[in-house]
Structures are given as structure tokens and as C-alpha cells.
Scaffold this motif. Structure first.
Motif, mmCIF file in Angstrom:
data_model
loop_
_atom_site.group_PDB
_atom_site.id
_atom_site.type_symbol
_atom_site.label_atom_id
_atom_site.label_comp_id
_atom_site.label_asym_id
_atom_site.label_seq_id
_atom_site.Cartn_x
_atom_site.Cartn_y
_atom_site.Cartn_z
ATOM 1 N N THR A 114 7.319 9.052 27.746
ATOM 2 C CA THR A 114 8.334 9.506 28.706
ATOM 3 C C THR A 114 8.404 8.669 29.983
ATOM 4 O OG1 THR A 114 6.770 11.015 29.769
ATOM 5 C CG2 THR A 114 8.076 11.908 27.941
ATOM 6 N N TYR A 155 6.742 9.477 32.556
ATOM 7 C CA TYR A 155 6.563 10.429 33.650
ATOM 8 C C TYR A 155 5.345 10.052 34.497
ATOM 9 C CZ TYR A 155 9.831 13.808 31.544
ATOM 10 O OH TYR A 155 10.937 14.441 31.044
ATOM 11 N N ASN A 181 10.808 14.185 36.767
ATOM 12 C CA ASN A 181 10.104 13.298 35.824
ATOM 13 C C ASN A 181 8.617 13.164 36.126
ATOM 14 O OD1 ASN A 181 12.514 12.908 34.500
ATOM 15 N ND2 ASN A 181 12.978 10.993 35.564
#
Length: 265
Positions: free
Chosen positions: A20, A22, A82
């Protein structure tokens, strides 16, 4: 993400981040920032996550100050979006903020004890002590927030992953897939809910700084202060609370009311 001990949290986290992009936020970072803002030591703030409370807490209100500051730090840190927040602090994010995916990693106690014994190189008896100590802290933390003695209660999460039945890669793939779904996308309403959460935390920090322990909530900038202990001069207290809360940036109105614990038995 909230995880039972020895439930492959680290490899799952690393795989989620690689999928991701993140930013990973851990309790230690949040505690360090809360310490900087509040002036309390990190060890005192960490005590908020455990069942131990200082005998002087009735006078110092360190636990309440710690929790209020942690809430505010969490609100600031997740504002960027995020991010993956792990461990205790993430449980403070209210369900009114809909662009949060709540994940639990868990496995049966016997599986975790065996994993602890293998990973730590200790006997199963010693491993059980390690697992149960962490279990006790998780149970206390969840009970203090949600009045349930089960930290792995499925009602608290969007996804509960049985880590004894899947690989860390499969768990991470599932998390990354769900994190991309429309149902957890940021909306105008969820952004407002986050701002209200932050405003409530900011107000609570200000009130505790002046020695006032009240429940604080906010909706669209309207702040509600609930008095949950018996006081003799209610009107004077209400005016004082308003004088502290009203000047805070973002506060549009302040309402005070008495809660269920206000009246003497």
C-alpha cells in the motif's frame, strides 16, 4: 490493526506497507509526542495502556491527561490519511470516522503459546506467562474503552483474521484489498467526523489542564460537555467550563449537561 501476541503482526505489517505504501505509526511514536506536548514522562503515559494506576492519580489526573493527549496526537497523525496505526492507540479512533479499516489479528491461545515458546526459546510454561501478560493488558485496555472483557470481539473490527489458518502474505493481501474498497474511502462526512474527534480531544486537553474531568464530544463544531460527578455549585462550574472551551479554534458552540453519574445515590 490490533493483534494478539505472537500472531505474525510484524510480517503482516511489512507486507501491508509494501503493498500500500502506507506510513506505519506505532505506539512509541505517539507516546513520545504525547510526552512532549503534556510534559509527562513517556513511562507515565504508557501506564495508560495497562491496568496500573498511580495511587496519586486522584490528585494528579495523570491517566486522564495522558489519554486526552494521546487522543489528540492520534487525531493529528491520522489526518494525513494513508497510514497504518498498530497496537493500543488505534483503538481510540471512534467508529464515527468511517474511512478507517479496523483489523484484528488473532489465533487460539494454544497456538500463540506454542509460537511464543518457539520464537523466544523458552518452555511452554514461560511462554504462557508472556502471552497471558499481554492478554491481560489488551483485555484491560479494551474493557476500559468499550466495556467488554473480550479484546478480540468481532463487533469491534471490520475484519478479524485467524492467523493460525493463513500466511502473513495472504492476510496482508486481504487487508490491502479491503483498504482499497469504496466503503472506506474518505468522504466529506468522514472528514468532518475526524475534525470533530480532534476538536473534542483538544477541548478535553484544555479542560484537564485546568483540572476539570468531563466527557467531551463534538459534532460539526458544536461541543457538548457532560458533567459526571456531583458538584455543589453547578452553574459556576458550567460557566467556567464554557469560558475554557469557547475560545478554542474550531468551536462553534458549547453546551453543558449533567450525566448519569452526576446525581448522588
Amino acid at each position: 490493526m490490533f493483534s494478539g501476541s505472537f500472531c505474525e503482526e510484524s510480517p503482516v505489517v511489512q507486507e501491508v506497507i509494501s503493498r500500500t505504501g502506507y506510513k506505519h505509526i506505532i505506539d512509541d511514536e505517539i507516546v513520545a509526542e504525547a510526552s512532549r506536548r503534556s510534559g509527562l514522562t513517556e513511562s507515565k503515559i504508557k501506564r495508560s495502556f495497562t491496568s496500573g494506576t498511580s495511587v496519586f492519580n486522584n490528585f494528579t489526573h495523570e491517566k486522564e491527561r495522558s489519554l486526552a493527549t494521546i487522543r489528540l496526537v492520534v487525531a493529528d497523525m491520522i489526518a494525513a490519511d494513508n497510514v497504518l496505526i498498530t497496537c493500543f492507540s488505534g483503538q481510540l479512533i471512534p467508529k464515527t470516522i468511517s474511512h478507517i479499516l479496523r483489523v484484528c489479528l488473532i489465533a487460539p491461545l494454544k497456538y500463540r503459546i506454542t509460537a511464543a515458546s518457539r520464537q523466544q526459546g523458552v518452555s511452554e510454561k514461560e511462554a504462557a506467562k508472556l502471552v497471558l501478560k499481554r492478554e491481560a493488558d489488551c483485555t484491560h485496555w479494551i474493557d476500559s474503552l468499550f466495556n467488554t472483557g473480550d479484546p478480540w470481539d468481532a463487533a469491534l473490527y471490520d475484519i478479524v483474521l485467524p492467523i493460525d489458518k493463513m500466511t502473513p502474505e495472504d492476510a496482508a493481501a486481504l487487508i490491502a484489498d479491503y483498504a482499497g474498497k469504496d466503503v472506506v474511502k474518505t468522504t466529506t462526512a468522514s472528514k468532518q467526523a475526524l475534525e470533530d474527534y480532534r476538536l473534542a480531544a483538544q477541548t478535553e486537553v484544555a479542560l484537564i489542564g485546568e483540572g476539570h474531568m468531563v466527557d467531551v464530544s463534538a459534532k460539526n463544531g458544536a461541543v457538548t460537555l457532560t458533567i459526571n460527578k456531583h458538584v455543589l455549585m453547578l452553574n459556576r462550574l458550567q460557566q467556567e467550563l464554557k469560558s475554557i472551551a469557547e475560545p478554542i479554534a474550531g468551536v462553534k458552540s458549547v453546551e453543558t449537561k449533567v450525566g448519569k453519574d452526576f446525581h448522588k445515590t
